[in-house]
Write an enzyme that holds these catalytic residues in place. Structure first.
Site, PDB file in Angstrom:
ATOM      1  N   GLY A   1       0.834  -1.205   0.000  1.00  0.00           N
ATOM      2  CA  GLY A   1       0.000   0.000   0.000  1.00  0.00           C
ATOM      3  C   GLY A   1       0.864   1.248   0.000  1.00  0.00           C
ATOM      4  N   ASP A   2       0.221   2.396  -0.165  1.00  0.00           N
ATOM      5  CA  ASP A   2       0.907   3.701  -0.171  1.00  0.00           C
ATOM      6  C   ASP A   2       1.931   3.818  -1.297  1.00  0.00           C
ATOM      7  OD1 ASP A   2      -0.382   4.227   2.401  1.00  0.00           O
ATOM      8  OD2 ASP A   2       1.114   2.872   3.241  1.00  0.00           O
TER       9      ASP A   2
ATOM     10  N   HIS B   1      -6.120   7.910  -0.487  1.00  0.00           N
ATOM     11  CA  HIS B   1      -5.518   8.388  -1.734  1.00  0.00           C
ATOM     12  C   HIS B   1      -5.501   9.905  -1.720  1.00  0.00           C
ATOM     13  CE1 HIS B   1      -6.718   4.516  -4.143  1.00  0.00           C
ATOM     14  NE2 HIS B   1      -5.896   4.288  -3.155  1.00  0.00           N
TER      15      HIS B   1
ATOM     16  N   THR C   1      -4.115   6.959   8.827  1.00  0.00           N
ATOM     17  CA  THR C   1      -3.811   6.763  10.245  1.00  0.00           C
ATOM     18  C   THR C   1      -2.883   7.815  10.838  1.00  0.00           C
ATOM     19  OG1 THR C   1      -1.955   5.358   9.609  1.00  0.00           O
ATOM     20  CG2 THR C   1      -4.041   4.247  10.074  1.00  0.00           C
TER      21      THR C   1
ATOM     22  N   LYS D   1       5.220  15.244  -6.768  1.00  0.00           N
ATOM     23  CA  LYS D   1       3.816  15.150  -6.350  1.00  0.00           C
ATOM     24  C   LYS D   1       2.807  15.496  -7.441  1.00  0.00           C
ATOM     25  CE  LYS D   1       2.035  15.423  -1.732  1.00  0.00           C
ATOM     26  NZ  LYS D   1       1.611  16.171  -0.582  1.00  0.00           N
TER      27      LYS D   1
END
EC number: 6.3.4.4
Length: 449
Positions: free
Chosen positions: A34-35, A63, A325, A440
């Site tokens: 993930g991530d 996301h 989280t 990004k």
């Protein structure tokens, strides 16, 4: 094909061609823990898609998408919802926390998300996450901590308990909420009582909850469709680009992940068929998203983890903190054994390699190429966690490129040593890399072919 052609002498065993018709779905899946930056790849493809679907998981996914300098955070909504020309679908395999859905939409509305209700389609077969599922999630974690001295590190979003209700056939679906509310209320009370019997400290305001659920029912009613028929129609109608946005990742898959430190759904390609109700025949390109190094949230085996300054550098340079989280992510070198394993299951068309720029400052970069167990190389990825803890990783060392790649926009712009790193991954995993991410923004995805 005429009917006559179909039934010529059935005893002769003539193989009839399968009708290879309909639109194909493009699928984006996480290939690690993930991530990996799936949201970014989805965002890239969503701009030219007509339909964007989620097929599993719930609001435990996180996301982040940046458009025109505005940052949007998605957990349950498909991140393609920002594309005003496309429809977004929440499939039957997704578990839906209704307060979470509206909260998320309202938060993104403040950033400029408009008319999302007109573009969202919810499958009537999707299961509902209730507030008590979330409370139980927390209580189960406390219990695990007390019994085993460790927990799974769930997001406490009620995902596991909801899939448990689904598997034990006590769950409630969107179609139940929209049908006879009296019947729904009775089943809701029964389910709440079952959990209260298991967890005596659990408090459930049944009447308060039902009142809220009745309001949500009316708000979502216009968005709800028969998901199977909707997808069938979309696949077999006029040409359309359909995109599936996977949540979580291969090593978090309930069957193939690092069990028990996994999520409760199938986040590999099989989950697309079961989570949307579509035939495998209609799956087209399957893209795996891979970070240029490896990260993991919570506990569980992590063979290439670096508990040293390398790990710290990756964590700080990569801003490795969970979207859902807020936890710091554990970091380590890229592990090709994991990628080969994810590819065995998913059959990737190509990879998107993200966050290459985080490695810009490294003198030397290591890549895990194989595992040894008791001194012998193993060709598989161990299922048992204790065994996985014991593997010895064999590394290849590659020279770092020691220059800023964040402004690179095409393959030729990348330093030769960065190109070599990319080619090394392609050759050793046997999957071509179609995109390389160096920042990004949308523009910082280099398309290779």
């Amino acid at each position: 094909m005429s009917h006559k052609a179909c039934y010529t002498n059935p005893g002769a065993g003539v193989k009839r061609p399968r009708n290879d018709t309909g639109n194909k779905l493009t699928v984006v899946l996480g290939a690690q823990w993930g991530d990996e930056g799936k949201g970014k790849v989805v965002d890239l493809l969503a701009t030219e898609s007509d339909i964007i679907c989620r097929c599993q998981g719930g609001n435990n996914a996180g996301h982040t998408v940046v458009v025109d300098g505005k940052e949007y955070d998605f957990h349950l909504l498909p991140s393609g919802i920002i594309n005003s020309k496309a429809l977004s679908v929440i499939g039957n395999g997704v578990v839906i926390h209704l307060p979470g859905l509206f909260e998320e939409a309202e938060k993104n509305e403040k950033n400029g998300l408009k008319d999302w209700e007109k573009r969202l389609i919810i499958s009537d077969r999707a299961h509902i996450v209730f507030d008590f599922h979330q409370a139980v999630d927390g209580l189960q974690e406390v219990q695990r901590q007390a019994q085993e001295g460790k927990n799974i590190g769930t997001t406490k979003k009620g995902i596991g308990p909801t899939y448990s209700s689904k598997a034990s056939r006590t769950g409630l679906r969107i179609c139940d909420l929209l049908a006879d509310f009296k019947d729904f209320s009775m089943r809701f009370k029964n389910l709440a009582q079952q959990y209260q019997a298991m967890f005596p400290t659990l408090e459930v305001d049944v009447d308060g909850q039902l009142k809220k659920l009745k309001e949500y029912a009316e708000r979502i009613r216009p968005m709800v469709r028969d998901g199977v028929y909707f997808m069938y129609d979309a696949i077999n109608g006029p040409p359309k680009k359909i995109l599936v946005e996977g949540a979580n990742a291969a090593l978090l898959d309930i069957d193939f992940g690092t069990y028990p430190f996994v999520t409760s759904s199938n986040c590999t390609v099989g989950g697309v068929c079961t989570g949307l109700g579509i035939p495998p025949l209609n799956i087209g390109d399957v893209y795996g998203v891979v970070k240029a190094y490896t990260t993991r949230v919570g506990i569980g085996a992590f063979p290439t983890e670096q508990l040293n300054e390398v790990g710290e550098l990756l964590q700080t340079r990569g801003h490795e903190v969970g979207v859902t989280t807020g936890r710091k992510r554990r970091c380590g070198w890229l592990d090709l054994v994991i990628l080969r394993y994810a590819n065995m299951i998913n059959g990737f068309t190509a990879f998107a390699l993200t966050k290459l720029d985080i490695l810009d400052v490294m003198d030397e970069i290591k890549v895990g190429v194989s595992y040894k167990l008791n001194g012998k190389k193993i060709p598989y990825f161990p299922a048992n966690m204790d065994v996985l803890q014991k593997v010895e990783v064999e590394y290849e060392k590659l020279p770092g490129w020691k220059s800023d790649t964040s402004a690179c926009r095409k393959w030729e712009d990348l330093p030769v040593k960065a190109q070599n790193y990319i080619r090394f991954v392609e050759i050793h995993v046997g999957v071509p890399i179609k995109w390389v991410g160096v920042g990004k923004a949308r523009e910082s995805m280099i398309q290779m072919f």
